[in-house]
Design a protein around this motif. Structure first.
Motif, PDB file in Angstrom:
ATOM      1  N   HIS A   1       0.708  -1.044   0.036  1.00 48.30           N
ATOM      2  CA  HIS A   1      -0.155  -0.144   0.024  1.00 48.30           C
ATOM      3  C   HIS A   1       0.946   1.278   0.103  1.00 48.30           C
ATOM      4  CE1 HIS A   1      -3.694  -2.408   0.358  1.00 48.30           C
ATOM      5  NE2 HIS A   1      -3.214  -2.807   1.550  1.00 48.30           N
TER       6      HIS A   1
ATOM      7  N   PHE B   1     -11.212  -8.430  -4.371  1.00 51.70           N
ATOM      8  CA  PHE B   1     -10.342  -8.131  -3.211  1.00 51.70           C
ATOM      9  C   PHE B   1     -10.928  -8.884  -2.073  1.00 51.70           C
ATOM     10  CE2 PHE B   1      -9.662  -4.226  -5.764  1.00 51.70           C
ATOM     11  CZ  PHE B   1      -8.390  -4.424  -6.070  1.00 51.70           C
ATOM     12  N   PRO B   2     -10.848 -10.067  -1.941  1.00 51.65           N
ATOM     13  CA  PRO B   2     -11.477 -11.105  -0.781  1.00 51.65           C
ATOM     14  C   PRO B   2     -11.215 -10.419   0.423  1.00 51.65           C
ATOM     15  CG  PRO B   2     -10.415 -12.490  -2.444  1.00 51.65           C
ATOM     16  CD  PRO B   2     -10.054 -10.862  -2.725  1.00 51.65           C
ATOM     17  N   GLU B   3      -9.922  -9.687   0.850  1.00 54.89           N
ATOM     18  CA  GLU B   3      -9.705  -9.106   2.151  1.00 54.89           C
ATOM     19  C   GLU B   3     -10.840  -8.101   2.543  1.00 54.89           C
ATOM     20  OE1 GLU B   3      -8.028  -9.035  -0.762  1.00 54.89           O
ATOM     21  OE2 GLU B   3      -6.616  -7.437  -0.893  1.00 54.89           O
ATOM     22  N   LEU B   4     -11.639  -7.575   1.465  1.00 54.06           N
ATOM     23  CA  LEU B   4     -12.757  -6.628   2.007  1.00 54.06           C
ATOM     24  C   LEU B   4     -13.854  -7.255   2.352  1.00 54.06           C
ATOM     25  CD1 LEU B   4     -12.225  -3.937  -0.866  1.00 54.06           C
ATOM     26  CD2 LEU B   4     -11.346  -3.877   1.580  1.00 54.06           C
ATOM     27  N   THR B   5     -14.186  -8.586   2.361  1.00 54.49           N
ATOM     28  CA  THR B   5     -15.078  -9.289   2.905  1.00 54.49           C
ATOM     29  C   THR B   5     -15.548  -8.981   4.256  1.00 54.49           C
ATOM     30  OG1 THR B   5     -14.775 -11.197   1.417  1.00 54.49           O
ATOM     31  CG2 THR B   5     -16.320 -11.530   3.339  1.00 54.49           C
TER      32      THR B   5
ATOM     33  N   CYS C   1     -15.746   0.157   3.373  1.00 53.41           N
ATOM     34  CA  CYS C   1     -15.714   0.513   1.896  1.00 53.41           C
ATOM     35  C   CYS C   1     -16.849   1.734   1.510  1.00 53.41           C
ATOM     36  CB  CYS C   1     -16.277  -0.671   1.172  1.00 53.41           C
ATOM     37  SG  CYS C   1     -15.035  -2.217   1.017  1.00 53.41           S
TER      38      CYS C   1
ATOM     39  N   TRP D   1      -6.470   2.170  -0.488  1.00 49.45           N
ATOM     40  CA  TRP D   1      -7.394   1.790  -1.184  1.00 49.45           C
ATOM     41  C   TRP D   1      -8.377   3.100  -1.673  1.00 49.45           C
ATOM     42  CZ3 TRP D   1      -8.822  -2.923  -1.713  1.00 49.45           C
ATOM     43  CH2 TRP D   1      -8.236  -3.943  -0.786  1.00 49.45           C
TER      44      TRP D   1
ATOM     45  N   LYS E   1     -16.252  -6.146   5.309  1.00 46.42           N
ATOM     46  CA  LYS E   1     -15.793  -4.611   5.704  1.00 46.42           C
ATOM     47  C   LYS E   1     -16.788  -3.368   4.783  1.00 46.42           C
ATOM     48  CE  LYS E   1     -11.237  -5.907   6.728  1.00 46.42           C
ATOM     49  NZ  LYS E   1      -9.803  -5.969   6.643  1.00 46.42           N
TER      50      LYS E   1
ATOM     51  N   VAL F   1     -15.451  -7.424  -3.661  1.00 42.41           N
ATOM     52  CA  VAL F   1     -15.359  -8.468  -2.887  1.00 42.41           C
ATOM     53  C   VAL F   1     -14.680  -9.570  -3.432  1.00 42.41           C
ATOM     54  CG1 VAL F   1     -15.832 -10.174  -1.150  1.00 42.41           C
ATOM     55  CG2 VAL F   1     -16.596  -7.746  -0.876  1.00 42.41           C
TER      56      VAL F   1
END
Length: 160
Positions: A4, A81-85, A91, A43, A87, A78
């Motif tokens: 990042h 970017f599965p890591e945003l599941t 978002c 992000w 969240k 999602v």
């Protein structure tokens, strides 16, 4: 975390290169855009790029999206970017920040959760201002070297 930070450093470097080669907006707009690079998280930039054309964004990353009757942008995000599941609030805050700055062309902060047709999912959800910002932080075409194994690199010799 390191990735990042790299993305923000790349955005700043690209902005400076665009200024140096004369491909930048006026000075006042440059200052505003540089302030955004400073205050945005990686992000913010990623989701802004996603909002340019979500289905095309997913395809560029090898993520297949096949919603027969449509779906919500959040489902596409999602998948990319599965890591945003789980969240959604995070978002939504990012989208709210982008909308307040005039980068998202929908007045609804919940745009990620609205059911859309397949074509709506691929529509451009950004403004012309967002396009100018993204162009400002993109690697100048003259200096790009694309490599399948490493993405877009800056030609160090051309950059000086």
């Amino acid at each position: 975390m390191r990735t990042h930070r790299r993305e923000k450093i790349d955005a700043l470097r690209n902005a400076i290169l665009n200024v140096a080669i004369g491909r930048a907006p006026g000075e006042a707009q440059q200052e505003v855009f540089l302030g955004y690079v400073d205050s945005f998280t990686a992000w913010h930039i990623t989701i802004l790029r996603f909002m340019e054309g979500p289905i095309a964004f997913a395809a560029q990353r090898g993520v297949e999206i096949n919603f027969a009757i449509g779906g919500a942008l959040s489902a596409v995000l999602v998948r990319c970017f599965p890591e945003l599941t789980g969240k959604a609030e995070f978002c939504d805050q990012i989208v709210r920040d982008l909308r307040i700055r005039g980068f998202i062309n929908n007045s609804d902060d919940g745009v990620l959760h609205v059911m859309m047709s397949q074509s709506g999912l691929n529509d451009r959800h950004t403004t012309d201002l967002a396009d100018r910002f993204l162009a400002f932080i993109a690697a100048p075409r003259e200096l790009r070297v694309e490599r399948p194994d490493r993405g877009i690199l800056i030609n160090q010799y051309a950059a000086g």
